[in-house]
Enzyme design. Structure first.
Site, PDB file in Angstrom:
ATOM      1  N   HIS A  67      -4.026  -2.518  -6.200  1.00  0.00           N
ATOM      2  CA  HIS A  67      -3.507  -1.189  -6.483  1.00  0.00           C
ATOM      3  C   HIS A  67      -4.694  -0.276  -6.712  1.00  0.00           C
ATOM      4  O   HIS A  67      -5.648  -0.673  -7.374  1.00  0.00           O
ATOM      5  CB  HIS A  67      -2.750  -1.166  -7.803  1.00  0.00           C
ATOM      6  CG  HIS A  67      -1.435  -1.834  -7.755  1.00  0.00           C
ATOM      7  ND1 HIS A  67      -0.552  -1.708  -6.719  1.00  0.00           N
ATOM      8  CD2 HIS A  67      -0.824  -2.618  -8.668  1.00  0.00           C
ATOM      9  CE1 HIS A  67       0.535  -2.391  -6.996  1.00  0.00           C
ATOM     10  NE2 HIS A  67       0.399  -2.963  -8.173  1.00  0.00           N
TER      11      HIS A  67
ATOM     12  N   ASP B  84       0.820  -1.227   0.000  1.00  0.00           N
ATOM     13  CA  ASP B  84       0.000   0.000   0.000  1.00  0.00           C
ATOM     14  C   ASP B  84       0.848   1.268   0.000  1.00  0.00           C
ATOM     15  O   ASP B  84       0.447   2.289   0.551  1.00  0.00           O
ATOM     16  CB  ASP B  84      -0.957   0.042   1.211  1.00  0.00           C
ATOM     17  CG  ASP B  84      -1.767  -1.224   1.337  1.00  0.00           C
ATOM     18  OD1 ASP B  84      -2.267  -1.682   0.295  1.00  0.00           O
ATOM     19  OD2 ASP B  84      -1.895  -1.749   2.449  1.00  0.00           O
TER      20      ASP B  84
HETATM   21  P1  GDP Z   1      -0.263   0.070  -3.801  1.00  0.00           P
HETATM   22  O1  GDP Z   1      -0.815  -1.268  -3.537  1.00  0.00           O
HETATM   23  O2  GDP Z   1       1.164   0.204  -3.388  1.00  0.00           O
HETATM   24  O3  GDP Z   1      -0.490   0.522  -5.196  1.00  0.00           O
HETATM   25  O4  GDP Z   1      -1.035   1.092  -2.859  1.00  0.00           O
HETATM   26  P2  GDP Z   1      -2.594   1.390  -2.771  1.00  0.00           P
HETATM   27  O5  GDP Z   1      -3.112   1.671  -4.100  1.00  0.00           O
HETATM   28  O6  GDP Z   1      -3.304   0.395  -1.971  1.00  0.00           O
HETATM   29  O7  GDP Z   1      -2.572   2.675  -1.831  1.00  0.00           O
HETATM   30  C1  GDP Z   1      -2.251   3.844  -2.272  1.00  0.00           C
HETATM   31  C2  GDP Z   1      -3.440   4.783  -2.069  1.00  0.00           C
HETATM   32  O8  GDP Z   1      -2.938   6.065  -1.970  1.00  0.00           O
HETATM   33  C3  GDP Z   1      -4.381   4.804  -3.258  1.00  0.00           C
HETATM   34  O9  GDP Z   1      -5.670   5.144  -2.824  1.00  0.00           O
HETATM   35  C4  GDP Z   1      -3.795   5.905  -4.132  1.00  0.00           C
HETATM   36  O10 GDP Z   1      -4.731   6.521  -4.983  1.00  0.00           O
HETATM   37  C5  GDP Z   1      -3.316   6.856  -3.094  1.00  0.00           C
HETATM   38  N1  GDP Z   1      -2.124   7.602  -3.418  1.00  0.00           N
HETATM   39  C6  GDP Z   1      -1.016   7.220  -4.126  1.00  0.00           C
HETATM   40  N2  GDP Z   1      -0.110   8.202  -4.123  1.00  0.00           N
HETATM   41  C7  GDP Z   1      -0.646   9.214  -3.394  1.00  0.00           C
HETATM   42  C8  GDP Z   1      -0.186  10.515  -3.001  1.00  0.00           C
HETATM   43  O11 GDP Z   1       0.918  10.928  -3.298  1.00  0.00           O
HETATM   44  N3  GDP Z   1      -1.033  11.259  -2.237  1.00  0.00           N
HETATM   45  C9  GDP Z   1      -2.255  10.836  -1.855  1.00  0.00           C
HETATM   46  N4  GDP Z   1      -3.006  11.634  -1.107  1.00  0.00           N
HETATM   47  N5  GDP Z   1      -2.716   9.627  -2.191  1.00  0.00           N
HETATM   48  C10 GDP Z   1      -1.925   8.830  -2.948  1.00  0.00           C
END
Ligand code: GDP
Length: 424
Positions: free
Chosen positions: A40, A12
């Protein structure tokens, strides 16, 4: 040229967004491990999507998306996801599935549920997607490869033998209905007709692509601390989350992986059970959870509230090292703008001694966080596109983390959108 995108923490970290961004300059995007157990979240011009099994490249029409041999392939989930994105206006993606990928069987999902039930309060906090039973069977050599779907005699024989073993457990340990090999065979016939147009000798395809100079992106799921060898065993996932495994799970030479972008989250979050030294609780945690990610820190697959914590430099430095990070991407920094001050966990106190090295689980259980505190920047940094325009205290936070990581931070993500990124 091969680039890997992997996580330094518990997953995440926002890898989906970085993969989606880097996908723009890639020809091929490969999932090399894991299954549809994690997810993701990607926000792009088509909307907001939670992908569990599809590679993040599916939103581009110039990329080929590949499910590598290392993946736990859940065929119904794959087609559900393809149909879902197409329904929402995304052009039908070009997808290839390795003939050596193994299939998540309906009974893997059942065994995952039954085992969690049996363990009760001592469960692993599995997402119950069948991943642990799947990989157990793979290494016990009773899994089913995609290629085997096309040989019914072999398949039938295998299923009959597998069912004998599984039924002993079902009847005696779990007290659940027995499996019927004929029914499973029928399901696999359906799987075969669905998957047939996509099946490919992926390793050979990638070999040719590398010769042609194609740009390949390996997309990791979860993060270093969930790796079965190097993570917080046993509260880990069942396939390697490391860039090194990208070579195995895609079928390419390890020396082709030149760039390892390791995604580091600006604070900590984790799902499921397991050691988490810099974890915070109560109102402090609720506030960060509510503000975190894009609309709160809740699991993309399960909707479970994530556990929250301050930035853990010990775990993140280790997470970068074990990935072989050539660069780091620091994500969700914008979320922290509300804080007066920001604690950073710079050491673990274990039996009265402070260490900067990430220990094995037994010692980790005894670790207490040692914090250094930096002043907050009290500003919304979304919309800023140049590093020098960030508030001074924000830059100090980034530079402090960079020094702790011992890896250059080349990208800073300050919002969920594809273009909310600062290059350094
Ligand atoms: P992953 O499994 O590593 O891709 O992570 P996730 O998708 O589960 O979690 C990342 C969450 O943070 C998602 O809801 C993204 O849209 C959000 N996100 C990613 N980068 C950023 C950021 O720089 N700022 C904010 N506020 N949200 C982000």
């Amino acid at each position: 040229m091969v680039t890997a995108i992997v996580g330094a923490n518990w997953g995440d970290e926002g890898k989906g967004k970085i993969t989606d961004m880097l996908g723009e300059e890639s020809d091929i995007i490969v999932r090399f491990q894991g299954g549809s157990n994690a997810g993701h979240t990607i926000v792009n011009d088509y909307g907001k999507f939670a992908l569990h099994i599809l590679p993040s490249g599916v939103f581009y029409d110039h990329t080929t998306s590949i499910i590598g041999n290392g993946v736990a392939l859940n065929i119904p989930d794959l087609f559900r996801e393809i149909n879902d994105i197409v329904k929402r206006g995304v052009p039908k993606p070009r997808i290839l599935v390795s003939d050596r990928a193994q299939i998540v069987m309906p009974y893997h999902i059942l065994f995952d549920q039954y085992e969690e039930e049996r363990l009760g309060g001592k469960s692993f906090g599995s997402t119950k997607s069948g991943i642990a039973p799947f990989y157990s069977d793979k290494y016990a050599k009773i899994g089913v490869q995609v290629s085997e779907l096309f040989d019914e005699d072999v398949l039938r024989e295998k299923l009959e033998s597998v069912c004998v073993q599984k039924n002993v457990l079902l009847e005696n340990l779990y007290h659940k209905p027995a499996l019927n090999p004929d029914e499973i065979l029928e399901t696999l016939r359906e799987y075969r007709s669905q998957i047939e147009p996509y099946v490919c000798d992926v390793s050979s395809y990638l070999h040719a692509a590398l010769k042609e100079g194609k740009r390949i992106l390996l997309e990791g799921q979860l993060g270093s601390l969930k790796d079965p060898d190097h993570g917080i065993y046993p509260m880990v996932t069942s396939s390697s989350t490391l860039a090194a495994y990208g070579a195995v799970g895609a079928g390419i030479p390890p020396y082709e992986i030149k760039r390892i972008v390791t995604v580091v989250k600006a604070y900590s979050s984790a799902v499921g059970a397991g050691e988490f030294v810099s974890e915070i609780f109560g109102d402090e945690a609720d506030e960060l959870r509510k503000r975190g990610g894009d609309g709160g820190e809740f699991g993309a697959t399960t909707g479970r509230p994530r556990r929250m914590g301050w930035f853990d430099a010990v775990a993140s430095r280790y997470g970068c090292r074990i990935q072989g990070a050539t660069e780091a991407a620091l994500t969700v920094l914008d979320v922290l703008g509300y804080l007066d001050e920001l604690p950073i966990c710079v050491g673990y106190e274990i039996d009265g001694k402070v260490t900067r090295d990430f220990p094995t689980t037994a010692r980790l259980k005894k670790a207490k966080p040692v914090y250094e505190t930096l002043p907050g920047w009290k500003e919304d940094i979304r919309g800023i596109t140049e590093y020098d325009k960030l508030p001074e205290n924000c830059r100090k936070y980034i530079e402090f983390i960079e020094k702790e990581l011992e890896v250059p931070i080349k990208m800073i993500s300050n919002g969920p959108g594809r273009h909310e990124i600062i290059y350094r």
